[in-house]
Design a protein around this motif. Structure first.
Motif, mmCIF file in Angstrom:
data_model
loop_
_atom_site.group_PDB
_atom_site.id
_atom_site.type_symbol
_atom_site.label_atom_id
_atom_site.label_comp_id
_atom_site.label_asym_id
_atom_site.label_seq_id
_atom_site.Cartn_x
_atom_site.Cartn_y
_atom_site.Cartn_z
ATOM 1 N N ALA A 22 -57.455 -64.463 -42.711
ATOM 2 C CA ALA A 22 -58.928 -64.597 -42.673
ATOM 3 C C ALA A 22 -59.690 -63.317 -42.980
ATOM 4 O O ALA A 22 -60.809 -63.132 -42.512
ATOM 5 C CB ALA A 22 -59.370 -65.161 -41.323
ATOM 6 N N GLN A 23 -59.098 -62.398 -43.750
ATOM 7 C CA GLN A 23 -59.788 -61.153 -44.070
ATOM 8 C C GLN A 23 -60.497 -61.201 -45.430
ATOM 9 O O GLN A 23 -61.346 -60.363 -45.725
ATOM 10 C CB GLN A 23 -58.800 -59.974 -44.034
ATOM 11 N N GLY A 24 -60.111 -62.168 -46.282
ATOM 12 C CA GLY A 24 -60.789 -62.270 -47.576
ATOM 13 C C GLY A 24 -59.897 -62.042 -48.785
ATOM 14 O O GLY A 24 -60.380 -61.776 -49.881
ATOM 15 N N PRO A 51 -60.853 -73.643 -56.579
ATOM 16 C CA PRO A 51 -59.795 -74.603 -56.267
ATOM 17 C C PRO A 51 -59.937 -75.198 -54.866
ATOM 18 O O PRO A 51 -59.356 -76.219 -54.563
ATOM 19 C CB PRO A 51 -58.518 -73.765 -56.366
ATOM 20 N N ARG A 52 -60.731 -74.557 -54.000
ATOM 21 C CA ARG A 52 -60.759 -75.070 -52.621
ATOM 22 C C ARG A 52 -62.143 -75.428 -52.109
ATOM 23 O O ARG A 52 -62.276 -75.860 -50.967
ATOM 24 C CB ARG A 52 -60.072 -74.092 -51.668
ATOM 25 N N ALA A 53 -63.188 -75.214 -52.921
ATOM 26 C CA ALA A 53 -64.520 -75.595 -52.446
ATOM 27 C C ALA A 53 -64.929 -76.896 -53.118
ATOM 28 O O ALA A 53 -64.693 -77.091 -54.305
ATOM 29 C CB ALA A 53 -65.524 -74.507 -52.776
ATOM 30 N N THR A 76 -72.023 -74.287 -52.708
ATOM 31 C CA THR A 76 -72.755 -73.680 -51.590
ATOM 32 C C THR A 76 -71.796 -73.202 -50.500
ATOM 33 O O THR A 76 -72.118 -72.285 -49.755
ATOM 34 C CB THR A 76 -73.747 -74.690 -50.980
ATOM 35 N N GLU A 77 -70.608 -73.792 -50.441
ATOM 36 C CA GLU A 77 -69.625 -73.346 -49.435
ATOM 37 C C GLU A 77 -69.218 -71.896 -49.673
ATOM 38 O O GLU A 77 -68.769 -71.213 -48.759
ATOM 39 C CB GLU A 77 -68.342 -74.196 -49.527
ATOM 40 N N LEU A 78 -69.333 -71.459 -50.927
ATOM 41 C CA LEU A 78 -68.884 -70.120 -51.286
ATOM 42 C C LEU A 78 -69.886 -69.036 -50.909
ATOM 43 O O LEU A 78 -69.538 -67.867 -50.793
ATOM 44 C CB LEU A 78 -68.649 -70.041 -52.802
ATOM 45 N N ILE A 79 -71.137 -69.420 -50.749
ATOM 46 C CA ILE A 79 -72.180 -68.438 -50.445
ATOM 47 C C ILE A 79 -72.046 -67.978 -48.993
ATOM 48 O O ILE A 79 -71.896 -68.797 -48.090
ATOM 49 C CB ILE A 79 -73.584 -69.045 -50.681
ATOM 50 N N THR A 80 -72.064 -66.665 -48.790
ATOM 51 C CA THR A 80 -71.967 -66.108 -47.437
ATOM 52 C C THR A 80 -72.965 -66.794 -46.513
ATOM 53 O O THR A 80 -74.133 -66.940 -46.878
ATOM 54 C CB THR A 80 -72.258 -64.589 -47.465
ATOM 55 N N TRP A 81 -72.493 -67.200 -45.348
ATOM 56 C CA TRP A 81 -73.364 -67.881 -44.387
ATOM 57 C C TRP A 81 -74.608 -67.045 -44.142
ATOM 58 O O TRP A 81 -74.512 -65.832 -43.931
ATOM 59 C CB TRP A 81 -72.622 -68.114 -43.061
ATOM 60 N N GLY A 82 -75.739 -67.694 -44.151
ATOM 61 C CA GLY A 82 -76.990 -66.989 -43.885
ATOM 62 C C GLY A 82 -77.622 -66.411 -45.138
ATOM 63 O O GLY A 82 -78.754 -65.952 -45.103
HETATM 64 N N1 LIG Z 1 -69.402 -69.232 -46.801
HETATM 65 C C1 LIG Z 1 -68.799 -68.311 -46.050
HETATM 66 N N2 LIG Z 1 -69.518 -67.293 -45.526
HETATM 67 C C2 LIG Z 1 -68.941 -66.336 -44.783
HETATM 68 N N3 LIG Z 1 -67.635 -66.312 -44.493
HETATM 69 C C3 LIG Z 1 -66.875 -67.313 -44.982
HETATM 70 C C4 LIG Z 1 -67.410 -68.350 -45.772
HETATM 71 N N4 LIG Z 1 -66.412 -69.200 -46.110
HETATM 72 C C5 LIG Z 1 -65.319 -68.713 -45.535
HETATM 73 N N5 LIG Z 1 -65.570 -67.587 -44.869
HETATM 74 C C6 LIG Z 1 -64.642 -66.700 -44.130
HETATM 75 O O1 LIG Z 1 -64.103 -65.823 -45.087
HETATM 76 C C7 LIG Z 1 -62.885 -65.307 -44.570
HETATM 77 C C8 LIG Z 1 -61.941 -65.062 -45.730
HETATM 78 O O2 LIG Z 1 -61.193 -66.180 -46.098
HETATM 79 P P1 LIG Z 1 -59.936 -66.048 -47.055
HETATM 80 O O3 LIG Z 1 -59.458 -67.411 -47.234
HETATM 81 O O4 LIG Z 1 -60.257 -65.237 -48.262
HETATM 82 O O5 LIG Z 1 -58.933 -65.204 -46.145
HETATM 83 P P2 LIG Z 1 -57.427 -64.737 -46.406
HETATM 84 O O6 LIG Z 1 -57.419 -63.259 -46.236
HETATM 85 O O7 LIG Z 1 -56.910 -65.284 -47.665
HETATM 86 O O8 LIG Z 1 -56.674 -65.354 -45.153
HETATM 87 P P3 LIG Z 1 -55.235 -66.093 -45.016
HETATM 88 O O9 LIG Z 1 -54.215 -64.994 -44.900
HETATM 89 O O10 LIG Z 1 -55.384 -66.824 -43.720
HETATM 90 O O11 LIG Z 1 -55.034 -66.959 -46.179
HETATM 91 C C9 LIG Z 1 -62.451 -66.227 -43.467
HETATM 92 O O12 LIG Z 1 -62.607 -65.535 -42.262
HETATM 93 C C10 LIG Z 1 -63.453 -67.361 -43.516
HETATM 94 O O13 LIG Z 1 -63.783 -67.857 -42.259
#
Ligand SMILES: Nc1ncnc2c1ncn2[C@@H]1O[C@H](COP(=O)(O)OP(=O)(O)OP(=O)(O)O)[C@@H](O)[C@H]1O
Ligand SMILES: [Mg+2]
Length: 375
Positions: free
Chosen positions: A33-35, A52-54, A58-64
């Motif tokens: 969950a680091q990105g 591939p996963r959205a 809009t799901e991709l836009i940072t919350w807020g």
């Molecule tokens: N729209 C969004 N706005 C802000 N954060 C988000 C949004 N969508 C997802 N996230 C967060 O972004 C983070 C990064 O997700 P990502 O899938 O890139 O992680 P990852 O490093 O690949 O993790 P993993 O090892 O579990 O696969 C997650 O903490 C997730 O909750």
């Protein structure tokens, strides 16, 4: 071809990420969950216009936040290219999904279809479980995206087919519809469907050879992967396919009216995967399913290279950690010559990595500058 620079703004948990990529192997390492996946997702988005996963952008836009942006620069044959995608929330968007989007290729406004062929990429990752074990739609999508990357014109053929199908289904559902109302749609659906079937069938035949060979190597010569295109319409050439389609529509008219859907055509085709003559979807072990999807992805890369003369970028999300040491070594060897972006939660999960690989630690949506891998 290879990517030189990525810029993500307000993409999931990446507020502002900018990085320069190495031409060979790039490893993104960090806890869950680091990105990490988001970085690869951005590349796929810029290559195909779709994540591939959205399900919605809009799901991709940072919350807020209300907008996001992905900017990718790449180099092919000594020429620099640039793809820029910006999208924002907009309830009144004509696209009907609440997002307004702007795409630019080399600074020029472009439509989604014009993205294909610029950033060539092949992505393997968790979503591939669906390729091996999910519904036929996932396998059709793999083939369609590959065809569009090889020849962007295919994207328009497939899009027009999907639209004609929607229209025909609408007429099928209309209560007062006369048979004659269907005729023009029958013609269009049959003609476009024949073009789609033909292109897919040819491609799958070639994909099957490459994937079969790669799977054999991945399994140490012990197992056989068979890939076949199971079309619901037959015909040696386009004209014959059109004739079969129209005959099938005429024969199925009652059933189609009753169901309100077109029952014949490439939207119902399947790409069958079998390991040692057993359906992978039903009988494959987890390891076999992972290896088969990977073999298909690597076969995609070979075809793209043959067709375009360019090596596509390989995106390997969480793939390494599912492979044992021997398979990891083979994968790295297969990938030689291509730029590769890999995600892992720990470097210890990587058995062997070229000494010149670039490593990018990812924490909380921030990517540290690349550092050399000192194995
Ligand atoms: N729209 C969004 N706005 C802000 N954060 C988000 C949004 N969508 C997802 N996230 C967060 O972004 C983070 C990064 O997700 P990502 O899938 O890139 O992680 P990852 O490093 O690949 O993790 P993993 O090892 O579990 O696969 C997650 O903490 C997730 O909750
Ligand atoms: Mg991930």
């Amino acid at each position: 071809m290879y990517l030189t620079q990525l810029r993500l703004v307000n993409l999931r948990n990446h507020r502002r990420t900018e990085l320069q990529l190495a031409q060979g192997v790039n490893v993104f390492v960090g806890a869950n969950a680091q990105g990490k996946s988001t970085v690869l997702e951005a590349v796929e988005l810029a290559a195909t216009g779709r994540s591939p996963r959205a399900t919605r952008e809009t799901e991709l836009i940072t919350w807020g936040e209300s907008w996001a942006r992905v900017h990718v620069t790449s180099r092919r044959a000594e020429r620099d290219e640039e793809v820029d995608l910006a999208f924002r929330q907009d309830a009144s968007s004509p696209r009907g999904d609440g997002t307004w989007r702007e795409i630019r290729v080399n600074g020029v406004p472009a439509r989604r279809g014009e993205l294909f062929g610029h950033l060539l990429c092949v992505a393997a990752g968790p979503a591939d479980a669906e390729v091996s074990a999910g519904s036929p739609a996932f396998r059709r999508r793999l083939v369609d995206v590959l065809l569009a990357q090889i020849s962007p014109a295919y994207y328009y053929t497939a899009t027009r087919y999907a639209r004609a199908l929607l229209q025909r289904n609408r007429v099928l559902r209309a209560k007062a519809g006369a048979a004659a109302d269907l005729d023009p749609w029958d013609d269009q659906v049959a003609a476009l469907g024949a073009a789609v079937t033909l292109r897919r069938r040819d491609l799958v035949t070639r994909l099957a050879v490459a994937a079969g060979r790669i799977y054999r190597e991945l399994s140490g010569g012990r197992e056989e992967l068979a890939v076949t295109y199971a079309a619901n319409l037959s015909g040696a050439d386009e004209a014959e396919l059109v004739r079969t389609a129209k005959a099938a529509m005429a024969a199925q008219r009652q059933a189609e009216r009753a169901r309100g859907r077109t029952l014949v055509g490439p939207h119902r085709d399947e790409i069958t995967l079998e390991v040692d003559r057993r359906l992978l979807r039903l009988y494959g072990s987890r390891g076999q399913q992972v290896a088969a999807a990977l073999a298909l992805r690597l076969a995609e890369r070979e075809l793209l290279r043959e067709e375009t003369g360019e090596d596509p970028v390989l995106l390997l999300d969480d793939v390494m950690m599912t492979l044992d040491e021997r398979r990891q070594g083979q994968l790295i060897a297969f990938a030689r010559g291509a730029q590769v972006l890999i995600t892992v939660t720990t470097l210890a999960a990587l058995a062997a990595l070229p000494a010149e690989a670039a490593v990018f630690p990812v924490t909380g949506g921030t990517v540290e500058a690349q550092r050399a891998h000192l194995a």
